[in-house]
Design an enzyme around this catalytic site. Structure first.
Site, PDB file in Angstrom:
ATOM      1  N   GLY A   1       1.043  -1.221   0.065  1.00  9.23           N
ATOM      2  CA  GLY A   1       0.003  -0.064  -0.016  1.00  9.23           C
ATOM      3  C   GLY A   1       1.096   0.977   0.419  1.00  9.23           C
ATOM      4  O   GLY A   1       1.724   1.595   0.147  1.00  9.23           O
ATOM      5  N   THR A   2       0.215   2.214  -0.186  1.00 14.26           N
ATOM      6  CA  THR A   2       1.098   3.773  -0.182  1.00 14.26           C
ATOM      7  C   THR A   2      -0.977   4.601  -0.130  1.00 14.26           C
ATOM      8  O   THR A   2      -1.026   4.475  -0.608  1.00 14.26           O
ATOM      9  CB  THR A   2       2.205   3.785  -1.660  1.00 14.26           C
ATOM     10  OG1 THR A   2       2.812   5.515  -1.504  1.00 14.26           O
ATOM     11  CG2 THR A   2       0.979   4.424  -2.731  1.00 14.26           C
ATOM     12  N   THR A   3       0.287   6.421  -0.846  1.00 19.16           N
ATOM     13  CA  THR A   3      -0.498   7.285  -0.686  1.00 19.16           C
ATOM     14  C   THR A   3      -0.062   8.224  -1.479  1.00 19.16           C
ATOM     15  O   THR A   3       0.829   8.638  -1.054  1.00 19.16           O
ATOM     16  CB  THR A   3      -1.685   7.956   0.590  1.00 19.16           C
ATOM     17  OG1 THR A   3      -2.094   6.930   1.192  1.00 19.16           O
ATOM     18  CG2 THR A   3      -2.158   9.381  -0.382  1.00 19.16           C
TER      19      THR A   3
ATOM     20  N   ASP B   1       3.958   9.622   0.754  1.00 15.22           N
ATOM     21  CA  ASP B   1       4.946   8.541   1.794  1.00 15.22           C
ATOM     22  C   ASP B   1       5.912   7.944   1.452  1.00 15.22           C
ATOM     23  O   ASP B   1       5.989   7.614   0.548  1.00 15.22           O
ATOM     24  CB  ASP B   1       3.461   7.955   2.882  1.00 15.22           C
ATOM     25  CG  ASP B   1       2.851   6.359   1.722  1.00 15.22           C
ATOM     26  OD1 ASP B   1       3.708   5.132   2.372  1.00 15.22           O
ATOM     27  OD2 ASP B   1       2.789   6.853   1.002  1.00 15.22           O
TER      28      ASP B   1
ATOM     29  N   LYS C   1       8.951   7.643  -3.790  1.00 16.10           N
ATOM     30  CA  LYS C   1       7.539   7.335  -4.593  1.00 16.10           C
ATOM     31  C   LYS C   1       6.941   8.229  -5.560  1.00 16.10           C
ATOM     32  O   LYS C   1       6.476   8.043  -6.081  1.00 16.10           O
ATOM     33  CB  LYS C   1       6.691   7.035  -3.420  1.00 16.10           C
ATOM     34  CG  LYS C   1       6.467   5.753  -2.646  1.00 16.10           C
ATOM     35  CD  LYS C   1       5.090   5.611  -1.550  1.00 16.10           C
ATOM     36  CE  LYS C   1       5.482   4.121  -0.697  1.00 16.10           C
ATOM     37  NZ  LYS C   1       4.882   4.078   0.202  1.00 16.10           N
TER      38      LYS C   1
END
Length: 200
Positions: free
Chosen positions: A7-9, A24, A40
């Site tokens: 996951g990530t945002t 993030d 990222k």
């Protein structure tokens, strides 16, 4: 075969002065945090960058290909490839491989002829917008962007909103890091990167 959850945002915002990208810096694999210091957001040129959500290897390969295409374009036409042109190129690359797709969800943003933000899915679906979010924390981030966005925002206000969106996602999405946020601001003057430490 067991599916591993990652996951990530990542978020992107377009305003009159330029573009803000934020993400993030935590890389996770299933329930394990692999690192807290991954970038990222990857610059492609001095005026275009992409955010990464999904398979790291796929994103890195796509970034290298886009960088090569941008250099070839400038060598051939003696001018920079526009963000819209690069977004369409990336969309075509992703669509050509839909039988064995790249496992990515991307935001491309830049300021070449004008500020531009676009999001792309793994099959090449392309949407140009004023703001967007990707990754596992995107439902939380997009709510913050939806509530706080204004077309007349300054670049600093857009930066603060992007940071708040990622920070909020980090509090609610267990796969999004909440300790550090990478921010890239792109204006007529070029691209600037910084890392914001999040106080607990």
């Amino acid at each position: 075969m067991e599916t591993k959850k990652t996951g990530t945002t990542t978020v992107g915002i377009k305003v009159k002065e330029g573009v803000v990208l934020a993400a993030d810096t935590q890389a996770s694999l299933d329930h394990m945090v692999e690192t807290l210091n991954i970038k990222k957001i990857l610059p492609i040129t001095s005026r275009i960058a992409i955010t990464t959500a999904g398979s790291v290897g796929d994103v890195q390969m796509l970034a290298r290909r886009l960088e090569a295409e941008a250099r070839y374009y400038k060598f051939t036409w003696h001018k920079d490839m526009s963000t819209k042109a690069m977004a369409n190129l990336l969309s075509n690359i992703l669509n050509e491989n839909k039988g064995f797709p790249y496992m990515v969800q991307l935001i491309i943003g830049g300021y070449v002829e004008e500020p531009t933000i676009a999001s792309l899915d793994s099959l090449g679906g392309l949407v140009f917008d004023k703001y967007t979010a990707t990754g596992s924390g995107s439902p939380f981030a997009i709510a913050i962007l939806e509530d706080g966005y204004r077309e007349d925002m300054s670049i600093e206000e857009a930066k603060e909103l992007a940071i708040r969106a990622v920070k909020t996602a980090g509090k609610r999405d267990i796969y999004t890091g909440e300790r550090k946020i990478q921010v890239i601001v792109i204006t007529k003057e070029g691209l600037k990167e910084e890392f914001v430490e999040v106080k607990r």
